[in-house]
Design an enzyme around this catalytic site. Structure first.
Site, PDB file in Angstrom:
ATOM      1  N   GLY A 246       0.795  -1.423   0.214  1.00 38.07           N
ATOM      2  CA  GLY A 246      -0.167  -0.141  -0.443  1.00 38.07           C
ATOM      3  C   GLY A 246       0.732   0.803   0.293  1.00 38.07           C
ATOM      4  O   GLY A 246       0.288   2.012   0.513  1.00 38.07           O
ATOM      5  N   GLU A 288       4.021  -6.146   1.259  1.00 39.58           N
ATOM      6  CA  GLU A 288       4.179  -6.607   0.198  1.00 39.58           C
ATOM      7  C   GLU A 288       3.231  -5.564  -0.846  1.00 39.58           C
ATOM      8  O   GLU A 288       2.711  -5.097  -1.457  1.00 39.58           O
ATOM      9  CB  GLU A 288       2.455  -6.952   0.139  1.00 39.58           C
ATOM     10  N   PRO A 289       4.613  -4.948  -1.455  1.00 39.71           N
ATOM     11  CA  PRO A 289       3.782  -3.480  -2.508  1.00 39.71           C
ATOM     12  C   PRO A 289       4.010  -4.295  -3.648  1.00 39.71           C
ATOM     13  O   PRO A 289       4.440  -5.017  -3.744  1.00 39.71           O
ATOM     14  CB  PRO A 289       5.427  -3.123  -1.978  1.00 39.71           C
ATOM     15  N   ARG A 291       2.163  -1.444  -6.251  1.00 37.05           N
ATOM     16  CA  ARG A 291       1.612  -0.275  -6.683  1.00 37.05           C
ATOM     17  C   ARG A 291       3.778   0.284  -7.696  1.00 37.05           C
ATOM     18  O   ARG A 291       4.213   0.648  -8.657  1.00 37.05           O
ATOM     19  CB  ARG A 291       1.530   0.617  -6.059  1.00 37.05           C
ATOM     20  N   TYR A 332     -11.607   5.284 -10.422  1.00 35.85           N
ATOM     21  CA  TYR A 332     -11.095   5.797  -9.071  1.00 35.85           C
ATOM     22  C   TYR A 332     -11.737   7.138  -9.281  1.00 35.85           C
ATOM     23  O   TYR A 332     -10.928   8.215  -8.571  1.00 35.85           O
ATOM     24  CB  TYR A 332      -9.987   6.232  -8.525  1.00 35.85           C
ATOM     25  N   CYS A 359     -16.770   3.936 -26.522  1.00 40.40           N
ATOM     26  CA  CYS A 359     -17.738   4.201 -27.294  1.00 40.40           C
ATOM     27  C   CYS A 359     -18.567   4.979 -25.615  1.00 40.40           C
ATOM     28  O   CYS A 359     -19.356   4.316 -25.099  1.00 40.40           O
ATOM     29  CB  CYS A 359     -18.458   3.640 -27.530  1.00 40.40           C
ATOM     30  N   GLU A 360     -18.077   5.693 -24.506  1.00 38.09           N
ATOM     31  CA  GLU A 360     -18.419   5.811 -23.310  1.00 38.09           C
ATOM     32  C   GLU A 360     -17.477   7.690 -22.940  1.00 38.09           C
ATOM     33  O   GLU A 360     -16.655   7.807 -23.008  1.00 38.09           O
ATOM     34  CB  GLU A 360     -17.580   5.111 -22.617  1.00 38.09           C
ATOM     35  N   TYR A 388      -1.404  -1.204 -12.526  1.00 37.73           N
ATOM     36  CA  TYR A 388      -2.845  -1.599 -12.584  1.00 37.73           C
ATOM     37  C   TYR A 388      -3.520  -0.722 -13.580  1.00 37.73           C
ATOM     38  O   TYR A 388      -4.650  -0.365 -13.429  1.00 37.73           O
ATOM     39  CB  TYR A 388      -3.407  -1.076 -11.201  1.00 37.73           C
TER      40      TYR A 388
HETATM   41  N1  LLP Z   1      -1.550  -6.661  -0.142  1.00 36.79           N
HETATM   42  C1  LLP Z   1      -2.811  -7.055  -0.449  1.00 36.79           C
HETATM   43  C2  LLP Z   1      -4.123  -8.458   0.557  1.00 36.79           C
HETATM   44  C3  LLP Z   1      -3.126  -6.387  -1.343  1.00 36.79           C
HETATM   45  O1  LLP Z   1      -5.321  -6.236  -1.264  1.00 36.79           O
HETATM   46  C4  LLP Z   1      -2.663  -5.347  -2.035  1.00 36.79           C
HETATM   47  C5  LLP Z   1      -3.959  -4.453  -3.120  1.00 36.79           C
HETATM   48  C6  LLP Z   1      -1.435  -5.339  -1.752  1.00 36.79           C
HETATM   49  C7  LLP Z   1      -0.772  -6.407  -0.960  1.00 36.79           C
HETATM   50  C8  LLP Z   1      -0.423  -4.282  -2.407  1.00 36.79           C
HETATM   51  O2  LLP Z   1      -0.818  -3.143  -2.603  1.00 36.79           O
HETATM   52  P1  LLP Z   1      -0.001  -1.930  -3.013  1.00 36.79           P
HETATM   53  O3  LLP Z   1       1.362  -1.985  -2.343  1.00 36.79           O
HETATM   54  O4  LLP Z   1      -0.269  -2.008  -5.094  1.00 36.79           O
HETATM   55  O5  LLP Z   1      -0.976  -0.769  -3.204  1.00 36.79           O
HETATM   56  N2  LLP Z   1      -6.908  -1.090  -8.354  1.00 36.79           N
HETATM   57  C9  LLP Z   1      -6.704  -0.222  -7.375  1.00 36.79           C
HETATM   58  C10 LLP Z   1      -5.891  -0.987  -6.064  1.00 36.79           C
HETATM   59  C11 LLP Z   1      -6.323  -2.006  -5.376  1.00 36.79           C
HETATM   60  C12 LLP Z   1      -4.822  -2.971  -4.267  1.00 36.79           C
HETATM   61  C13 LLP Z   1      -5.888  -3.898  -4.213  1.00 36.79           C
HETATM   62  N3  LLP Z   1      -4.770  -4.765  -3.036  1.00 36.79           N
HETATM   63  C14 LLP Z   1      -5.656   0.383  -8.174  1.00 36.79           C
HETATM   64  O6  LLP Z   1      -5.873   1.151  -9.427  1.00 36.79           O
HETATM   65  O7  LLP Z   1      -5.533   1.855  -7.165  1.00 36.79           O
END
Ligand code: LLP
Length: 429
Positions: A246, A288-289, A291, A332, A359-360, A388
């Site tokens: 996150g 768990e990075p 993004r 978002y 088309c939106e 993503y």
């Molecule tokens: N671990 C778990 C259990 C998660 O659910 C997620 C993301 C991550 C790690 C990785 O999070 P990150 O480091 O990528 O922020 N589609 C959305 C983001 C959904 C994230 C879902 N879970 C977007 O485009 O912003």
């Protein structure tokens, strides 16, 4: 400029390659990734565990951010594990030769088929999300004569300040067991008692695109208390803690991300203090990075088509992709920065609404984006699209998904082929 970007002869370069040439050679829309940036981000996180947590942990790349065989190969070469959320992601990882023991399997509604597939293949950890899953995994493992290492996903009751759809630590959330109500403790008791499960620890993930270390520290504090509580009630001491991902990245200049190591620095301090207070051995930690590993390492190249000025209102600059390759504005209201790659040095004083070709009406990449005066045929580069975007792409309007290329020291290679019309009908009967 940052994130692997530079300018030469008025052209935008990424990963040492001329993006205008890439567009010419590979066509648009095109996802372009900078391998060095991906590897550097993996190493930053890995080193942060070395430096601040005595190396007692592991980075897991959250592969939902960008899942393809090459990403699992890179993660493996960098010596990190991966987080997966479906049979499809596990299949992709295994088919790239990724070691099963370094795979974590998450998800709030794993099917029996997915669990069987994961257990059969010796996936390292399954992160349990609800009571029914405890029974199902125990049963499947029993039938296969295996013991399965599991974690339990806990909602620590923390409301991270981010978009409603991507925050997950608060109690009203579809993932995991609630800490506050005692539900998580019940689940822990049940899982510990299950014959074929080895409960190695607990997991939490409080949300995505978070810029402050505070909610992570708070989560670490709550989770340490929970570990102690479970120990007191069951006599079972878990040795592992997964604090999820996150960590926020810069999409536009409004975003001010912290150096990635800062998260581990602060979390590790908090955990060490909490464990001392509770007389607990510090657990092995996982982060768990997703993004932050691939987001800044990717850009999307488009060709500008129609340019439509509505006097006194706005100018729509349309590109040859859109919500089909990047649905994040539509979902978002996500913001992006963009520039004209073939006029990269020209002043950016034209305010554009970048529209897709779907088309939106809501099919936009962004509004009020400052670019240089665009002309049909220009190459538009949208920045920080590595996470993503491809993974949430669709064939809406039967648009073939773009190709993805990986650039390293100026050399490009295809890592995902462009879909063809034939691909689009390949499953039709
Ligand atoms: N671990 C778990 C259990 C998660 O659910 C997620 C993301 C991550 C790690 C990785 O999070 P990150 O480091 O990528 O922020 N589609 C959305 C983001 C959904 C994230 C879902 N879970 C977007 O485009 O912003």
């Amino acid at each position: 400029m940052e994130y692997g970007l530079s300018i030469k002869n008025n052209h935008l370069y990424f990963g040492g390659a001329d993006t205008v040439e890439l567009a010419k050679q590979y066509g648009t829309p095109l996802y372009v990734f900078d391998e060095q940036l991906i590897r550097e981000a993996c190493r930053d996180y890995k080193n942060s565990i070395e430096n601040y947590y005595d190396g007692n942990g592991m980075v897991l790349y959250a592969s939902k951010a960008f899942s393809c065989k090459e990403m699992y190969r890179i993660a493996n070469e960098e010596g990190i594990g991966v987080d997966t959320v479906s049979g499809g992601e596990i299949y992709t990882a295994l088919s790239a030769g990724f070691p099963a023991e370094n795979i974590f399997f998450h998800g709030n509604n794993k099917t029996d088929a997915e669990l069987e597939y994961a257990i059969e293949n010796g996936i390292g950890h399954i992160v349990i999300d609800d009571f029914g899953e405890i029974d199902r995994i125990n049963e499947i493992a029993g039938k296969m004569g295996k013991k399965v290492t599991v974690m339990l996903r806990v909602k620590p009751g923390i409301d991270a300040h981010t978009h409603d759809f991507i925050k997950t630590g608060q109690n009203d959330c579809k993932f995991g067991f609630t800490y506050e109500s005692g539900e998580a403790l019940e689940a822990a008791k049940k899982a510990i008692a299950a014959k074929n499960l080895v409960v190695s620890g607990f997991h939490c993930h409080i949300g995505s695109q978070i810029f402050s270390t505070d909610p992570f520290c708070l989560a670490a504090e709550v989770m340490a208390k929970f570990i102690k509580q479970v120990e007191a009630e069951t006599g079972h001491t878990v040795t592992e803690l997964n604090l999820g991902g996150g960590f926020g990245i810069r999409y536009t200049e409004e975003d001010e991300p912290l150096p990635y190591a800062e998260f581990m620095n602060m979390v590790s301090r908090q955990l060490k203090v909490s464990c001392k207070e509770l007389s607990l051995t510090v657990p092995k930690i996982y982060i768990e990075p997703g993004r932050s590993i691939v987001g800044p390492a990717g850009i999307t190249l488009y060709t500008v088509g129609s340019i439509k000025t509505i006097p006194g209102i706005r100018t729509y600059v349309s590109v040859d992709g859109g919500m089909s390759d990047n649905p994040r504005y539509a979902l978002y209201g996500a913001k992006y920065d963009a520039l004209i790659a073939n006029k990269a040095e020209n002043p950016r004083n034209f305010v554009a609404t970048i529209a897709g070709k779907c088309c939106e009406s809501g099919d936009l990449i962004g509004e009020n984006i400052k670019i240089t005066t665009p002309e049909t045929g220009d190459i538009l580069a949208v920045l920080a699209t590595g996470a993503y975007n491809y993974s949430m792409a669709s064939n809406y309007n039967r648009l073939p998904r773009p190709s993805a290329i990986m650039v390293k020291n100026g050399e490009a290679r295809v890592i995902i082929k462009r879909e063809t019309f034939e691909d689009l009908i390949s499953k039709d009967v």
